[in-house]
Scaffold this active site. Structure first.
Site, short mmCIF file in Angstrom:
data_model
loop_
_atom_site.label_atom_id
_atom_site.label_comp_id
_atom_site.label_asym_id
_atom_site.label_seq_id
_atom_site.Cartn_x
_atom_site.Cartn_y
_atom_site.Cartn_z
N HIS A 167 -85.80 32.18 -42.72
CA HIS A 167 -86.53 33.37 -42.29
C HIS A 167 -88.03 33.10 -42.26
O HIS A 167 -88.73 33.45 -41.30
CB HIS A 167 -86.27 34.54 -43.24
CG HIS A 167 -84.93 35.17 -43.13
ND1 HIS A 167 -84.40 35.59 -41.93
CD2 HIS A 167 -84.00 35.47 -44.08
CE1 HIS A 167 -83.21 36.13 -42.14
NE2 HIS A 167 -82.94 36.06 -43.43
N HIS B 156 -81.65 29.94 -47.09
CA HIS B 156 -81.49 31.10 -46.20
C HIS B 156 -82.83 31.81 -46.00
O HIS B 156 -83.22 32.12 -44.86
CB HIS B 156 -80.46 32.05 -46.82
CG HIS B 156 -80.22 33.31 -46.06
ND1 HIS B 156 -79.05 33.57 -45.39
CD2 HIS B 156 -81.00 34.41 -45.87
CE1 HIS B 156 -79.12 34.75 -44.82
NE2 HIS B 156 -80.29 35.30 -45.11
N GLU B 157 -83.55 32.05 -47.11
CA GLU B 157 -84.83 32.76 -47.02
C GLU B 157 -85.92 31.88 -46.43
O GLU B 157 -86.81 32.37 -45.72
CB GLU B 157 -85.24 33.26 -48.41
CG GLU B 157 -84.29 34.27 -49.03
CD GLU B 157 -84.10 35.49 -48.17
OE1 GLU B 157 -85.04 35.87 -47.44
OE2 GLU B 157 -83.01 36.10 -48.23
#
Length: 379
Positions: free
Chosen positions: A78, A74-75
């Site tokens: 980003h 998820h990170e």
């Protein structure tokens, strides 16, 4: 979730993934143990009774590792989009509330902000879809694998939905800020509005947590209230950062640097230095020079590390930061970047260098005094 400022100092470095440093805050071990404990002691035994105890522990541990791998994915999503938009990412840190990608500066446009924010929840939903497929395929093959895949599918959907809550600085709050930014064309105003909504959401979590506590659910209540407290602090800090960047925009290190720092020779002993230079000047950092040659930098913090009884026999060059390890800035570097580097590298000052020559020193105190003076003058 994304952070702009490094607030997690106590972290272990696990290496780099696609050029981004991955860190593990010590608080992560607490939540990892809680996840393993809840899976092995409650969730799997209740939903799939009859397994051997060892199987519960093995599947619980593997599931917990995969869950945090999902958080990293998820990170990383980003981070990839952030770097593609020209916004550097210093690291990803796993901590008690999940994970955070530490970006070096604000996005350059509302579009960039939207893309950087939305890709995290989208990634979590894609991971959920993959585990849903595994859950369906594994049903006749392996019950433990089927159970693992089902929980991973559910938790990634929950991760995506939680991050879509419009509470800045959650991804949903950043999406909301991007929309307001696109409408108003003003980043600071958009941040102020998004922060206000984020604080409302945070206080909602706190109220919900307190309500749970009074209802007898102490564990969940404390956890929910703690999340609300964290979100409120993060939202406030994010707005302060944007406001600070706006006040520093257009100004450089040359405007705030000190040019009258006492220069000290490398052979001076610390006792003489303290008596004749440190105390009379009141300075906290001292360039170590011989003529125009910079040998290093000595700070008050480094002096304090040396036992007082050894000051008479310890020379400046024995404890200084040597020239080849010195972190410096240029006179025309923007103050926003200088201040960000101070926070990221956990230093209080930088020598200002140009063509190998020392021009002065810029410190946190210089920057703050500059801001105070401008505020008092109404500039």
């Amino acid at each position: 979730m994304k952070r702009e400022k490094n607030t997690l100092r106590n972290a272990l470095s696990l290496g780099r993934i696609f050029g981004v440093e991955l860190k593990l805050d010590y608080s992560w071990f607490i939540v990892f143990a809680l996840v393993v404990w809840s899976l092995t002691g409650y969730y799997f035994p209740m939903t799939h009774p009859g397994w051997p105890t060892a199987v519960y522990w093995v599947i619980g541990a593997i599931t917990a590792v995969l869950f945090f791998a999902s958080v990293v994915a998820h990170e990383l999503a980003h981070s990839f989009v952030s770097q593609a938009q020209g916004v550097p990412v210093r690291d990803i840190t796993l901590f008690i509330f999940g994970g955070a990608a530490q970006i070096s500066e604000e996005p350059k446009s509302a579009r960039d902000e939207f893309l950087m924010a939305v890709v995290g929840p989208v990634t979590s939903l894609v991971i959920a879809a993959l585990f849903s497929l595994l859950w369906w395929v594994s049903r006749p093959i392996s019950e433990p694998l089927h159970a693992l895949a089902g929980w991973m599918a559910w938790i990634n959907v929950a991760l995506a939905l939680f991050n879509l809550i419009p509470g800045f600085p959650l991804d949903g709050g950043r999406i909301f800020r991007a929309l307001v930014w696109a409408i108003t064309g003003n980043l600071r105003q958009a941040t102020q509005i998004a922060t206000g909504l984020g604080r409302v959401v945070a206080y909602g979590f706190i109220f919900w947590g307190v309500w749970q506590i009074f209802g007898g659910n102490w564990t969940s209540g404390l956890w929910i209230a703690f999340i609300g407290w964290f979100l409120e602090n993060a939202a406030t800090a994010s707005y302060r950062r944007v406001a600070l960047q706006e006040m520093l925009a257009g100004h450089t290190a040359r405007e705030v640097m000190m040019t009258d720092c006492p220069h000290i020779p490398p052979g001076l002993t610390l006792d003489v230095l303290v008596d004749q230079v440190v105390l009379p000047s009141g300075r906290r950092c001292f360039p170590v020079m011989e003529g125009d040659d910079v040998h290093g930098l000595l700070t008050l913090h480094l002096i304090k590390k040396v036992p007082r009884e050894q000051w008479a026999t310890t020379r400046v060059e024995d404890v200084m930061i040597p020239r080849d390890e010195l972190k410096t800035v240029k006179p025309d570097d923007e103050l926003t970047l200088v201040f960000d580097r101070m926070a990221a590298e956990d230093v209080n000052q930088f020598p200002v260098m140009e063509n190998g020559r020392l021009l002065g020193m810029v410190t946190r105190g210089n920057v703050l005094a500059f801001l105070r003076a401008r505020a008092e003058l109404g500039l």
